[in-house]
Write an enzyme that holds these catalytic residues in place. Structure first.
Site, PDB file in Angstrom:
ATOM      1  CB  SER A  71       3.689  -4.773  -7.991  1.00  0.00           C
ATOM      2  OG  SER A  71       2.441  -4.782  -8.610  1.00  0.00           O
TER       3      SER A  71
ATOM      4  CG  ASN B 147       3.676  -7.544 -13.531  1.00  0.00           C
ATOM      5  OD1 ASN B 147       4.543  -6.675 -13.647  1.00  0.00           O
ATOM      6  ND2 ASN B 147       3.111  -7.844 -12.388  1.00  0.00           N
TER       7      ASN B 147
ATOM      8  CG  ASP C  51      -0.691  -2.667  -2.838  1.00  0.00           C
ATOM      9  OD1 ASP C  51      -1.082  -3.829  -2.670  1.00  0.00           O
ATOM     10  OD2 ASP C  51       0.125  -2.343  -3.725  1.00  0.00           O
TER      11      ASP C  51
ATOM     12  CG  HIS D 253       0.721  -6.573  -4.040  1.00  0.00           C
ATOM     13  ND1 HIS D 253       0.544  -5.233  -4.312  1.00  0.00           N
ATOM     14  CD2 HIS D 253       1.325  -7.106  -5.126  1.00  0.00           C
ATOM     15  CE1 HIS D 253       1.018  -4.969  -5.524  1.00  0.00           C
ATOM     16  NE2 HIS D 253       1.500  -6.089  -6.041  1.00  0.00           N
TER      17      HIS D 253
END
Lengths: 86, 380
Positions: free
Chosen positions: B324, B250, B123, B155
């Site tokens: 996520s 998403n 990430d 994130h």
């Protein structure tokens, strides 16, 4: 200015243990290696596309013995930090 | 008003028989359903009221926990009436709603915490100074040119927190699924939140060299085409005993009639794709639907709306939404299961599917095998 294209080369199962030989062959057709991923059996790098059309370059790489696939590198992402959906 | 189960956290009989009912009454709660031997009561209240009650009790050194009262049904039997079946889950002072939903109490009861299991999170890096992680060893490497592994985005810290963070925190509810797992952080997305194949594949290769059991990837692109490098990567990872778990994407706007599609790399056949549900256990508005090609399916779903987890810097925590946030819940579940059963690769994939619970109101195109869950306490 020369066009620059990054590639992901996937080596076939039979050649994973000879990945260094595959890298040498790739470099002999103008590939600039940036990473040799031995566990994955993949090679990252770039070509100066020059006058060649991209598909001609990719065909030259794909013709190298032991290469299973040649894919143009993509970019990936997540949303910005202040976005509610990420 | 919601019905809450309130538990006084003490073995002191005097407190349970006298102080506890007094505290309830002084906050306007009924003691009609208070079991003094257990220190457990059931009350009607608003969330704010419960929070204030909890903090007052803590100040008086009478710690309590509270959770929304659940309605239980026999397996395979739904509720008699139609309409939303499950009560909405909420964060409590003890646990995030996500942990409650996946059945973390079973792991806590059995002390299954993921010890010895290596979980990699690919990430935006990780905040090494975060107080919930400062005492734990984290192996962090950056594959982003000219950037170290420190997370300047947020994130990555959030996703690592959900998969590997604590069951209990001094600063709010517990939010991590596998708190004793070994954390491997590969920064493959830069501080701007984007990254290249070269970085991501180098990160996966590094996790394989380190024999990580689970590779959590909450990243993707809204493209329908399968990207071939990840087909090979997913297969070779499985062959080496590593399971790649990815966010489905998403790109849906279900309220607008658009169910979206599972994007790359989650749409690769050897990568497990995770969709998102909200507190009502309905598919989130943004959560992508299965793609039609082989391997493009949603495999399981998990909590992904208003998920509380770690955040870099002074803020420490943030609640955000996305597939996520769902994927690392599943990565944590996989770590706990692997820690107990030793299963890896394909076998671990199958175990996740087997333990998932079908959601009655959700199509498998949206939720796959169902809600990712931990085994019941008496079955592991």
């Amino acid at each position: 200015m020369m066009a620059h294209q990054e590639w992901i080369i996937t080596v076939d199962d039979e050649h994973v243990e000879y990945i260094d030989d595959v890298v040498l062959s790739l470099e002999s057709v103008g590939f600039h290696t940036s990473g040799v991923l031995r566990s994955l059996g993949q090679v990252t790098g770039a070509t100066d596309s020059g006058q060649d059309a991209e598909d001609a370059v990719s065909q030259a790489l794909a013709a190298v013995e032991g290469v299973a696939s040649v894919d143009a590198a993509r970019r990936w992402g997540v949303g910005p930090p202040d976005s509610t959906v990420q | 008003m919601t019905r809450y189960v309130v538990t006084f956290d003490t073995a002191d009989a005097g407190v349970l028989q006298a102080d506890a009912p007094d505290l309830l009454v002084s906050h306007g709660f009924s003691t009609d359903t208070y079991f003094s031997r257990l220190g457990v009561g059931v009350v009607d209240g608003e969330p704010e009221q419960m929070e204030s009650f909890s903090s007052r009790c803590r100040q008086q050194r009478r710690p309590v926990s509270f959770t929304p009262e659940l309605t239980y049904y026999a397996i395979s039997q739904g509720p008699a009436s139609s309409g939303p079946a499950e009560p909405p889950y909420r964060d409590t002072s003890d646990l995030s709603w996500g942990l409650q939903t996946i059945g973390i109490s079973s792991a806590i009861e059995r002390h299954h915490s993921g010890a010895g299991v290596r979980v990699a999170v690919l990430d935006t890096g990780f905040d090494a100074a975060h107080p919930d992680f400062s005492s734990r060893g984290v192996i962090a490497v950056s594959f982003v040119p000219n950037e170290g592994p420190q997370d300047a985005h947020g994130h990555g810290t959030h996703c690592l927190g959900t998969a590997c963070g604590p069951w209990q925190s001094d600063y709010g509810p517990g939010y991590g699924v596998a708190p004793e797992s070994e954390m491997y952080v590969a920064k493959v997305l830069g501080d701007d939140g984007t990254g290249s194949d070269s970085s991501i594949l180098a990160g996966i290769d590094w996790t394989l060299q380190n024999e990580c059991h689970i590779i959590s990837m909450s990243l993707g692109a809204d493209v329908r085409d399968v990207h071939p490098p990840y087909v090979a990567a997913g297969r070779r990872a499985l062959e080496q005993g590593s399971l790649i778990i990815a966010a489905a994407g998403n790109n849906a706007q279900r309220n607008g009639g658009n169910p979206g599609f599972v994007g790359a790399p989650a749409n690769s056949p050897h990568i497990l794709a995770v969709a998102a549900v909200g507190q009502d256990l309905r598919t989130a508005d943004f959560s992508a639907r299965s793609s039609s090609h082989d391997g493009g399916e949603v495999n399981v779903t998990a909590p992904g709306v208003d998920v509380h987890s770690a955040w870099p810097g002074e803020e420490r925590y943030r609640s955000i939404s996305g597939t996520s946030m769902a994927a690392p819940h599943v990565s944590g579940i996989a770590a706990l299961i692997s820690g107990v059963t030793g299963s890896r690769g394909e076998a671990l994939w199958e175990a996740l599917i087997d333990y998932a619970v079908p959601l009655e109101h959700e199509d498998s195109e949206d939720a796959g095998a169902g809600l990712a869950k931990l085994p019941d306490a008496n079955s592991w």
